[in-house]
Design a protein around this motif. Structure first.
Motif, PDB file in Angstrom:
ATOM      1  N   SER A   1       0.835  -1.208   0.000  1.00 55.03           N
ATOM      2  CA  SER A   1       0.000   0.000   0.000  1.00 55.03           C
ATOM      3  C   SER A   1       0.866   1.252   0.000  1.00 55.03           C
ATOM      4  N   GLU A   2       1.969   1.218   0.728  1.00 51.94           N
ATOM      5  CA  GLU A   2       2.851   2.401   0.753  1.00 51.94           C
ATOM      6  C   GLU A   2       3.463   2.648  -0.636  1.00 51.94           C
ATOM      7  N   LYS A   3       3.871   1.549  -1.284  1.00 53.25           N
ATOM      8  CA  LYS A   3       4.454   1.717  -2.626  1.00 53.25           C
ATOM      9  C   LYS A   3       3.373   2.206  -3.603  1.00 53.25           C
ATOM     10  N   ALA A   4       2.179   1.640  -3.453  1.00 51.10           N
ATOM     11  CA  ALA A   4       1.072   2.040  -4.333  1.00 51.10           C
ATOM     12  C   ALA A   4       0.776   3.532  -4.180  1.00 51.10           C
ATOM     13  N   GLU A   5       0.763   3.998  -2.947  1.00 50.92           N
ATOM     14  CA  GLU A   5       0.445   5.398  -2.688  1.00 50.92           C
ATOM     15  C   GLU A   5       1.455   6.318  -3.393  1.00 50.92           C
ATOM     16  N   LEU A   6       2.745   5.966  -3.313  1.00 49.10           N
ATOM     17  CA  LEU A   6       3.767   6.811  -3.949  1.00 49.10           C
ATOM     18  C   LEU A   6       3.647   6.784  -5.478  1.00 49.10           C
ATOM     19  N   LEU A   7       3.293   5.616  -6.014  1.00 48.27           N
ATOM     20  CA  LEU A   7       3.116   5.551  -7.476  1.00 48.27           C
ATOM     21  C   LEU A   7       1.895   6.372  -7.908  1.00 48.27           C
ATOM     22  N   HIS A   8       0.830   6.338  -7.109  1.00 46.28           N
ATOM     23  CA  HIS A   8      -0.339   7.173  -7.428  1.00 46.28           C
ATOM     24  C   HIS A   8       0.031   8.653  -7.367  1.00 46.28           C
TER      25      HIS A   8
ATOM     26  N   MET B   1      -1.104   6.443 -17.106  1.00 45.13           N
ATOM     27  CA  MET B   1      -1.834   5.150 -17.021  1.00 45.13           C
ATOM     28  C   MET B   1      -0.914   4.038 -16.524  1.00 45.13           C
ATOM     29  N   ILE B   2       0.333   4.054 -17.002  1.00 42.39           N
ATOM     30  CA  ILE B   2       1.294   3.012 -16.594  1.00 42.39           C
ATOM     31  C   ILE B   2       1.540   3.104 -15.086  1.00 42.39           C
ATOM     32  N   LEU B   3       1.738   4.322 -14.594  1.00 41.00           N
ATOM     33  CA  LEU B   3       1.984   4.489 -13.150  1.00 41.00           C
ATOM     34  C   LEU B   3       0.780   4.008 -12.342  1.00 41.00           C
ATOM     35  N   ARG B   4      -0.430   4.325 -12.816  1.00 39.12           N
ATOM     36  CA  ARG B   4      -1.625   3.899 -12.064  1.00 39.12           C
ATOM     37  C   ARG B   4      -1.791   2.374 -12.092  1.00 39.12           C
ATOM     38  N   TYR B   5      -1.505   1.782 -13.277  1.00 37.93           N
ATOM     39  CA  TYR B   5      -1.624   0.319 -13.389  1.00 37.93           C
ATOM     40  C   TYR B   5      -0.709  -0.359 -12.367  1.00 37.93           C
ATOM     41  N   PHE B   6       0.570   0.102 -12.304  1.00 37.13           N
ATOM     42  CA  PHE B   6       1.512  -0.587 -11.410  1.00 37.13           C
ATOM     43  C   PHE B   6       1.312  -0.182  -9.947  1.00 37.13           C
ATOM     44  N   ALA B   7       0.667   0.958  -9.714  1.00 39.47           N
ATOM     45  CA  ALA B   7       0.276   1.288  -8.336  1.00 39.47           C
ATOM     46  C   ALA B   7      -0.686   0.196  -7.839  1.00 39.47           C
ATOM     47  N   ALA B   8      -1.626  -0.184  -8.695  1.00 40.41           N
ATOM     48  CA  ALA B   8      -2.582  -1.239  -8.310  1.00 40.41           C
ATOM     49  C   ALA B   8      -1.870  -2.585  -8.159  1.00 40.41           C
TER      50      ALA B   8
ATOM     51  N   MET C   1      10.388   1.365 -15.067  1.00 38.44           N
ATOM     52  CA  MET C   1      10.620   1.788 -13.673  1.00 38.44           C
ATOM     53  C   MET C   1       9.393   1.553 -12.785  1.00 38.44           C
ATOM     54  N   ALA C   2       8.191   1.755 -13.336  1.00 40.90           N
ATOM     55  CA  ALA C   2       7.000   1.602 -12.481  1.00 40.90           C
ATOM     56  C   ALA C   2       6.895   0.176 -11.927  1.00 40.90           C
ATOM     57  N   PRO C   3       7.002  -0.887 -12.782  1.00 43.04           N
ATOM     58  CA  PRO C   3       6.962  -2.225 -12.191  1.00 43.04           C
ATOM     59  C   PRO C   3       8.185  -2.518 -11.321  1.00 43.04           C
ATOM     60  N   ALA C   4       9.348  -2.007 -11.732  1.00 48.43           N
ATOM     61  CA  ALA C   4      10.550  -2.262 -10.918  1.00 48.43           C
ATOM     62  C   ALA C   4      10.284  -1.821  -9.483  1.00 48.43           C
ATOM     63  N   ILE C   5       9.788  -0.602  -9.308  1.00 47.06           N
ATOM     64  CA  ILE C   5       9.632  -0.111  -7.934  1.00 47.06           C
ATOM     65  C   ILE C   5       8.352  -0.656  -7.276  1.00 47.06           C
ATOM     66  N   ALA C   6       7.328  -0.909  -8.075  1.00 47.44           N
ATOM     67  CA  ALA C   6       6.103  -1.477  -7.482  1.00 47.44           C
ATOM     68  C   ALA C   6       6.393  -2.817  -6.805  1.00 47.44           C
ATOM     69  N   TYR C   7       7.307  -3.612  -7.400  1.00 49.49           N
ATOM     70  CA  TYR C   7       7.620  -4.931  -6.837  1.00 49.49           C
ATOM     71  C   TYR C   7       8.775  -4.886  -5.839  1.00 49.49           C
ATOM     72  N   GLY C   8       9.279  -3.641  -5.532  1.00 50.53           N
ATOM     73  CA  GLY C   8      10.244  -3.512  -4.440  1.00 50.53           C
ATOM     74  C   GLY C   8      11.706  -3.393  -4.831  1.00 50.53           C
TER      75      GLY C   8
ATOM     76  N   GLU D   1       7.285  -7.256 -21.629  1.00 53.27           N
ATOM     77  CA  GLU D   1       7.178  -6.141 -20.689  1.00 53.27           C
ATOM     78  C   GLU D   1       5.718  -5.760 -20.532  1.00 53.27           C
ATOM     79  N   GLN D   2       5.458  -4.892 -19.563  1.00 53.93           N
ATOM     80  CA  GLN D   2       4.144  -4.283 -19.360  1.00 53.93           C
ATOM     81  C   GLN D   2       3.092  -5.279 -18.836  1.00 53.93           C
ATOM     82  N   GLY D   3       2.046  -4.711 -18.284  1.00 55.29           N
ATOM     83  CA  GLY D   3       0.897  -5.487 -17.861  1.00 55.29           C
ATOM     84  C   GLY D   3       1.280  -6.643 -16.955  1.00 55.29           C
ATOM     85  N   PRO D   4       0.536  -7.749 -17.046  1.00 56.23           N
ATOM     86  CA  PRO D   4       0.795  -8.877 -16.155  1.00 56.23           C
ATOM     87  C   PRO D   4       2.135  -9.556 -16.415  1.00 56.23           C
ATOM     88  N   ALA D   5       2.801  -9.239 -17.556  1.00 57.34           N
ATOM     89  CA  ALA D   5       4.079  -9.891 -17.863  1.00 57.34           C
ATOM     90  C   ALA D   5       5.217  -9.328 -17.019  1.00 57.34           C
TER      91      ALA D   5
END
Ligand code: NAD
Length: 531
Positions: free
Chosen positions: A111-118, A155-162, A208-215, A509-513
């Motif tokens: 949730s903390e990572k999601a908040e920063l991406l949002h 949109m990419i940032l919001r997707y990976f926030a989720a 970068m968005a998925p990189a940081i979303a996953y830690g 890359e992208q999405g669920p991949a």
């Protein structure tokens, strides 16, 4: 003085050393690397934008570096910024910062990572027009498309926030009764992100968005000719409050600092998009260090037009795919394979559709085609057009475009070459310009064969109403991105993206991949004590 935040229009701010940071009444930006104290006009201020690295939450104005000019390709006399060539020491510092930031970032909750991406998405959305204009000026992307690219970044940032709060594993039945077995995905560590110039917002963000979303934490090296846009994106993360060291920006030339970065033992993975020559060097280095790597590279994308196609639709979308942004997309349509029966009608419609795409400076709101990125690219496309004269027939364009204000930039006329054998160089090599090669085919099978006949396999399109032809094509085409009655360019930000054969390292890359690349799996089994 604090370098954080924006300085308001006209505000006068001075640093400790008496250096005036921003005194221009027309200036709405804060350029953190600007240290000149002798600026007397806004125009002069633009020229003095000296870019900085962003490492461990600090903007580091380089010292003792060589510099290059960041030029507006629509008007080559306009210098937008000065870019450092980069130094090994700077790369070391950035990797160290990413390593230091990793344990705390990894342990943040989803949730903390999601908040920063949002938050980053909100900041980017608020700056869409300004950053779109920077993209248009810096890489020559027509302003309409440039602003759309920034929107795609949001949109990419919001997707990976989720994604940051989605499940990271599976429960797997254990062979031992009463035991609990599950898999869990964990971040890799510091990851290098190396990005090209042609999608200077979307590509870095979809890495970068998925990189940081996953830690993971990131050291980002953008293409040197997209350094101003990269600075804007790093500012977005800083403004969103991303902790220091989670994203680090290192500016510079690939030839100067690329090897230092990709050969560094402190990295756990490299994600690269760019040319196949550089990509294959990176693959070798990563394999030597046994770290994960991901490459998205070139394309020679074909559109196939069958005799039952909607010719108006096909001509419109082939013209757009080949010529918009001067064909400088990895997914641009660079070949079209047309059924003999409709060839004459298609070529006539294609000419009209190409003529309807304005060739103009990228900041012109009507612009659709825009300039090539550099003088070297202009020369390269010109050389391929000359090859076209030798190996086929140039039916449209073929020359540098230099009427009126276009003479100040790197513009090339939209060009179509017909009657080219499929094995000719011009039909095989990635040109990265507004040059379309047209082949004719007598059957669906032959058209698919021609489309499959290069070493690349990124994107492809088929225009038809025939379901059987469409099914055969879906089965037999060797490409990662397969379209029917659509443009070869563009991809939804939440759909997997990537190529086959020499276009990619076969990852997506992208999405669920994205989770596949940016995490590693642990399999855990818990047995009852004493059982
Ligand atoms: P490029 O290969 O010249 O540069 C890409 C990045 O690699 C830049 O940041 C560059 O500085 C860096 N680099 C250069 N040499 C390096 C080295 N030795 N070590 C490490 N990094 C190095 O590509 P480009 O001109 O920026 O982009 C155009 C190419 O990118 C085209 O081939 C295009 O097809 C491809 N591209 C592919 C995709 C895709 O998703 N498949 C998307 C966009 C662009």
């Amino acid at each position: 003085m604090s370098r954080e935040g924006m300085i308001a229009r006209g505000e006068q701010v001075e640093s400790e050393g008496g250096v005036v940071w921003c005194t221009m009444s027309r200036c709405e930006d804060v350029w953190k690397g600007c240290q000149r104290d002798d600026i007397t006009s806004y125009e002069e201020c633009i020229v003095s934008k000296t870019l900085s690295h962003y490492i461990a939450g600090e903007w580091l104005t380089p010292t003792g570096e060589q510099w290059s000019d960041d030029i507006n390709p629509s008007n080559s006399s306009q210098v937008l910024a000065r870019v450092p060539a980069g130094q090994a020491g700077v790369v070391e510092r950035a990797i160290e910062a990413a390593r230091a930031a990793f344990p705390a970032w990894k342990n943040k909750t989803g949730s903390e990572k999601a908040e920063l991406l949002h938050k980053a998405a909100n900041v980017l959305a608020a700056r869409r027009q300004e950053l779109g204009e920077i993209v248009a000026q810096e890489v020559g992307k027509p302003i309409g498309e440039a602003v759309q690219e920034v929107d795609r970044g949001v949109m990419i940032l919001r997707y990976f926030a989720a994604e940051a709060v989605h499940p990271l594993g599976q429960v797997i039945p254990a062979q031992k009764a009463g035991s609990l077995q599950f898999s869990m995905r964990q971040p890799l560590g510091p990851v290098a992100v190396i990005s090209p110039w042609n999608f200077p917002v979307a590509i870095p963000l979809w890495k970068m968005a998925p990189a940081i979303a996953y830690g993971n934490t990131v050291v980002w090296k953008p293409a040197e000719v997209a350094s101003l846009t990269a600075t804007g994106i790093a500012e977005v993360f800083a403004q969103a409050g991303l902790p220091a060291g989670v994203v680090n920006l290192v500016l510079g030339k690939g030839s100067t600092i690329g090897n230092v970065l990709t050969g560094h033992a402190g990295l756990r993975a490299i994600t690269f998009t760019g040319s196949d020559t550089v990509g294959m060097q990176i693959a070798e280095q990563a394999a030597r260090n046994n770290i994960k790597y991901q490459l998205e590279m070139g394309g020679k994308n074909a559109a196939i037009v069958l005799d039952d196609a909607d010719i108006d639709q096909a001509a419109k979308l082939v013209a757009a795919g080949a010529m918009r942004f001067a064909g400088q997309k990895c997914t641009a349509t660079s070949r079209v394979v047309v059924a003999e029966e409709v060839n004459t009608r298609f070529v006539e419609r294609l000419r009209a559709e190409i003529a309807a795409l304005p060739l103009a400076q990228a900041t012109d709101p009507n612009s659709a085609v825009g300039p090539l990125i550099t003088a070297d690219s202009l020369e390269k496309v010109g050389a391929y057009a000359e090859l076209g004269v030798k190996s086929g027939r140039v039916v449209l364009g073929g020359q540098r475009a230099s009427r009126g204000s276009l003479s100040d930039g790197f513009f090339f006329e939209p060009t179509v070459v017909t009657d080219v054998p499929p094995d000719a160089r011009i039909a095989q090599e990635e040109i990265f310009g507004p040059l379309l090669v047209l082949h004719r085919a007598a059957s669906v099978k032959e058209a698919i064969q021609v489309a499959n006949s290069t070493k690349y396999g990124l994107s492809v399109s088929l225009f038809t109403r025939d379901i059987n032809a469409a099914l055969e094509y879906i089965q037999d085409i060797d490409c990662g991105m397969v379209r029917i009655n659509g443009d070869t360019t563009g991809v939804d930000p939440h759909a997997p993206f990537g190529g086959m054969r020499s276009s990619s390292s076969h990852s997506r890359e992208q999405g669920p991949a994205a989770i596949e690349f940016f995490t590693e799996t642990k399999t855990v089994q818990i047995n009852a004590a004493g059982a």
